[in-house]
Design a protein around this motif. Structure first.
Motif, PDB file in Angstrom:
ATOM      1  N   GLY A 134       0.799  -1.222   0.000  1.00 49.08           N
ATOM      2  CA  GLY A 134       0.000   0.000   0.000  1.00 49.08           C
ATOM      3  C   GLY A 134       0.831   1.272   0.000  1.00 49.08           C
ATOM      4  O   GLY A 134       0.343   2.333  -0.383  1.00 49.08           O
ATOM      5  N   ASP A 135       2.096   1.167   0.415  1.00 48.14           N
ATOM      6  CA  ASP A 135       2.987   2.329   0.459  1.00 48.14           C
ATOM      7  C   ASP A 135       3.782   2.523  -0.834  1.00 48.14           C
ATOM      8  O   ASP A 135       4.509   3.500  -0.958  1.00 48.14           O
ATOM      9  N   LEU A 136       3.650   1.600  -1.769  1.00 51.26           N
ATOM     10  CA  LEU A 136       4.447   1.649  -3.000  1.00 51.26           C
ATOM     11  C   LEU A 136       3.825   2.563  -4.048  1.00 51.26           C
ATOM     12  O   LEU A 136       2.596   2.709  -4.115  1.00 51.26           O
ATOM     13  N   PRO A 137       4.667   3.127  -4.927  1.00 49.25           N
ATOM     14  CA  PRO A 137       4.122   3.855  -6.078  1.00 49.25           C
ATOM     15  C   PRO A 137       3.458   2.867  -7.045  1.00 49.25           C
ATOM     16  O   PRO A 137       3.740   1.663  -7.030  1.00 49.25           O
ATOM     17  N   VAL A 138       2.585   3.391  -7.894  1.00 51.35           N
ATOM     18  CA  VAL A 138       1.819   2.558  -8.821  1.00 51.35           C
ATOM     19  C   VAL A 138       2.727   1.677  -9.687  1.00 51.35           C
ATOM     20  O   VAL A 138       2.432   0.506  -9.904  1.00 51.35           O
ATOM     21  N   ALA A 139       3.827   2.221 -10.178  1.00 53.57           N
ATOM     22  CA  ALA A 139       4.729   1.451 -11.044  1.00 53.57           C
ATOM     23  C   ALA A 139       5.278   0.220 -10.317  1.00 53.57           C
ATOM     24  O   ALA A 139       5.391  -0.861 -10.910  1.00 53.57           O
ATOM     25  N   ASP A 140       5.610   0.355  -9.037  1.00 49.55           N
ATOM     26  CA  ASP A 140       6.109  -0.783  -8.266  1.00 49.55           C
ATOM     27  C   ASP A 140       5.000  -1.800  -8.008  1.00 49.55           C
ATOM     28  O   ASP A 140       5.236  -3.018  -8.046  1.00 49.55           O
ATOM     29  N   LYS A 141       3.793  -1.331  -7.752  1.00 52.95           N
ATOM     30  CA  LYS A 141       2.657  -2.250  -7.557  1.00 52.95           C
ATOM     31  C   LYS A 141       2.449  -3.087  -8.817  1.00 52.95           C
ATOM     32  O   LYS A 141       2.197  -4.290  -8.744  1.00 52.95           O
ATOM     33  N   GLN A 142       2.581  -2.440  -9.962  1.00 51.40           N
ATOM     34  CA  GLN A 142       2.417  -3.156 -11.226  1.00 51.40           C
ATOM     35  C   GLN A 142       3.493  -4.232 -11.365  1.00 51.40           C
ATOM     36  O   GLN A 142       3.214  -5.353 -11.798  1.00 51.40           O
ATOM     37  N   GLN A 143       4.719  -3.934 -10.986  1.00 51.64           N
ATOM     38  CA  GLN A 143       5.795  -4.911 -11.067  1.00 51.64           C
ATOM     39  C   GLN A 143       5.545  -6.082 -10.117  1.00 51.64           C
ATOM     40  O   GLN A 143       5.842  -7.236 -10.456  1.00 51.64           O
ATOM     41  N   VAL A 144       4.992  -5.808  -8.943  1.00 51.68           N
ATOM     42  CA  VAL A 144       4.661  -6.883  -7.992  1.00 51.68           C
ATOM     43  C   VAL A 144       3.613  -7.808  -8.624  1.00 51.68           C
ATOM     44  O   VAL A 144       3.739  -9.039  -8.566  1.00 51.68           O
ATOM     45  N   ALA A 145       2.594  -7.223  -9.242  1.00 52.23           N
ATOM     46  CA  ALA A 145       1.548  -8.027  -9.882  1.00 52.23           C
ATOM     47  C   ALA A 145       2.115  -8.863 -11.032  1.00 52.23           C
ATOM     48  O   ALA A 145       1.750 -10.030 -11.200  1.00 52.23           O
ATOM     49  N   ILE A 146       3.009  -8.284 -11.806  1.00 56.23           N
ATOM     50  CA  ILE A 146       3.635  -9.017 -12.916  1.00 56.23           C
ATOM     51  C   ILE A 146       4.509 -10.157 -12.386  1.00 56.23           C
ATOM     52  O   ILE A 146       4.449 -11.274 -12.904  1.00 56.23           O
ATOM     53  N   ALA A 147       5.288  -9.888 -11.355  1.00 58.68           N
ATOM     54  CA  ALA A 147       6.140 -10.935 -10.769  1.00 58.68           C
ATOM     55  C   ALA A 147       5.286 -12.100 -10.278  1.00 58.68           C
ATOM     56  O   ALA A 147       5.622 -13.265 -10.507  1.00 58.68           O
ATOM     57  N   ARG A 148       4.181 -11.787  -9.607  1.00 62.43           N
ATOM     58  CA  ARG A 148       3.288 -12.848  -9.116  1.00 62.43           C
ATOM     59  C   ARG A 148       2.711 -13.643 -10.281  1.00 62.43           C
ATOM     60  O   ARG A 148       2.670 -14.882 -10.239  1.00 62.43           O
ATOM     61  N   ALA A 149       2.275 -12.974 -11.341  1.00 60.45           N
ATOM     62  CA  ALA A 149       1.693 -13.669 -12.491  1.00 60.45           C
ATOM     63  C   ALA A 149       2.707 -14.609 -13.132  1.00 60.45           C
ATOM     64  O   ALA A 149       2.390 -15.752 -13.462  1.00 60.45           O
ATOM     65  N   LEU A 150       3.928 -14.148 -13.300  1.00 62.56           N
ATOM     66  CA  LEU A 150       4.953 -14.979 -13.947  1.00 62.56           C
ATOM     67  C   LEU A 150       5.334 -16.187 -13.098  1.00 62.56           C
ATOM     68  O   LEU A 150       5.692 -17.235 -13.644  1.00 62.56           O
ATOM     69  N   LEU A 151       5.251 -16.068 -11.793  1.00 62.96           N
ATOM     70  CA  LEU A 151       5.556 -17.206 -10.924  1.00 62.96           C
ATOM     71  C   LEU A 151       4.474 -18.273 -10.974  1.00 62.96           C
ATOM     72  O   LEU A 151       4.696 -19.393 -10.539  1.00 62.96           O
ATOM     73  N   ASN A 152       3.315 -17.922 -11.497  1.00 63.14           N
ATOM     74  CA  ASN A 152       2.221 -18.876 -11.588  1.00 63.14           C
ATOM     75  C   ASN A 152       2.141 -19.504 -12.973  1.00 63.14           C
ATOM     76  O   ASN A 152       1.067 -19.801 -13.475  1.00 63.14           O
ATOM     77  N   ASN A 153       3.311 -19.698 -13.573  1.00 60.44           N
ATOM     78  CA  ASN A 153       3.430 -20.378 -14.865  1.00 60.44           C
ATOM     79  C   ASN A 153       2.576 -19.741 -15.951  1.00 60.44           C
ATOM     80  O   ASN A 153       1.929 -20.430 -16.743  1.00 60.44           O
ATOM     81  N   ALA A 154       2.575 -18.424 -15.988  1.00 63.89           N
ATOM     82  CA  ALA A 154       1.793 -17.706 -16.991  1.00 63.89           C
ATOM     83  C   ALA A 154       2.334 -17.970 -18.387  1.00 63.89           C
ATOM     84  O   ALA A 154       3.520 -17.854 -18.629  1.00 63.89           O
ATOM     85  N   ARG A 155       1.441 -18.348 -19.267  1.00 63.20           N
ATOM     86  CA  ARG A 155       1.771 -18.481 -20.686  1.00 63.20           C
ATOM     87  C   ARG A 155       1.231 -17.292 -21.448  1.00 63.20           C
ATOM     88  O   ARG A 155       1.670 -16.986 -22.537  1.00 63.20           O
ATOM     89  N   LEU A 156       0.210 -16.654 -20.852  1.00 67.72           N
ATOM     90  CA  LEU A 156      -0.392 -15.457 -21.423  1.00 67.72           C
ATOM     91  C   LEU A 156      -0.687 -14.505 -20.280  1.00 67.72           C
ATOM     92  O   LEU A 156      -1.441 -14.847 -19.360  1.00 67.72           O
ATOM     93  N   VAL A 157      -0.075 -13.339 -20.308  1.00 65.49           N
ATOM     94  CA  VAL A 157      -0.328 -12.313 -19.297  1.00 65.49           C
ATOM     95  C   VAL A 157      -1.157 -11.226 -19.972  1.00 65.49           C
ATOM     96  O   VAL A 157      -0.758 -10.656 -20.981  1.00 65.49           O
ATOM     97  N   ILE A 158      -2.316 -10.974 -19.382  1.00 59.09           N
ATOM     98  CA  ILE A 158      -3.231  -9.957 -19.903  1.00 59.09           C
ATOM     99  C   ILE A 158      -3.281  -8.823 -18.897  1.00 59.09           C
ATOM    100  O   ILE A 158      -3.553  -9.041 -17.720  1.00 59.09           O
ATOM    101  N   MET A 159      -3.024  -7.627 -19.394  1.00 58.53           N
ATOM    102  CA  MET A 159      -3.088  -6.454 -18.523  1.00 58.53           C
ATOM    103  C   MET A 159      -4.232  -5.580 -18.998  1.00 58.53           C
ATOM    104  O   MET A 159      -4.256  -5.136 -20.140  1.00 58.53           O
ATOM    105  N   ASP A 160      -5.201  -5.375 -18.096  1.00 63.01           N
ATOM    106  CA  ASP A 160      -6.390  -4.598 -18.434  1.00 63.01           C
ATOM    107  C   ASP A 160      -6.202  -3.162 -17.956  1.00 63.01           C
ATOM    108  O   ASP A 160      -6.044  -2.894 -16.806  1.00 63.01           O
TER     109      ASP A 160
END
Length: 160
Positions: A134-160
């Motif tokens: 909650g204390d992070l800037p938006v760009a860092d939050k986005q990177q956290v979400a991307i890191a989590r998605a890639l760790l879940n064996n993502a073959r397709l990452v969709i960003m809305d």
């Protein structure tokens, strides 16, 4: 996706939409608000059932795609709000899905840290794993979400 239709009361949101993406491709869907981009994402992620058309993922045809089917096929969606827990740390947010899937009864904090470091290293993000999201800037939050998605064996990452 072939011939995808989706109707809501009074609105024909998707009309005979064809969409294909192959490994290694990057696509951008652009359009005005209300043109169906988010609806298409919700159909491919199994949130909304299509009213007509066919969905193929990794060679398998799905009559009614569920969110679980979509995740098993490697589809990860990152929504505008990133679906992060603002009161948890970066490490906890990144490791959350992995830990839930492992069904462990106790939390191994070293494992949480290792999972987070692996995710952050994968995208070369320089974010403190102990920081509160909650204390992070938006760009860092986005990177956290991307890191989590890639760790879940993502073959397709969709960003809305």
């Amino acid at each position: 996706m072939r011939g995808i239709d989706k109707k809501f009361v009074g609105v024909h949101a998707l009309k005979a939409v064809d969409f294909r993406i192959d490994a290694g491709e990057v696509r951008c869907l652009a359009g005005e608000n209300g043109c169906g981009k988010s609806t298409l994402i919700k159909v491919i992620s199994g949130v909304y059932p299509q009213d007509a058309g066919e969905i193929y993922l990794n060679g398998t045809k799905y009559r009614q795609l569920t969110p679980l089917d979509s995740m098993r096929e490697g589809i990860q969606v990152i929504y505008q709000d990133f679906s992060l827990f603002p009161n948890l740390t970066v490490a906890e947010n990144i490791a959350f899905t992995t830990l839930v899937n492992a069904k462990d009864r106790l939390c191994d904090w070293k494992k949480v840290s290792d999972i987070a470091r692996k995710g952050l290293d994968r995208i070369k993000a320089d974010i403190d794993p102990s920081a509160i999201v909650g204390d992070l800037p938006v760009a860092d939050k986005q990177q956290v979400a991307i890191a989590r998605a890639l760790l879940n064996n993502a073959r397709l990452v969709i960003m809305d």
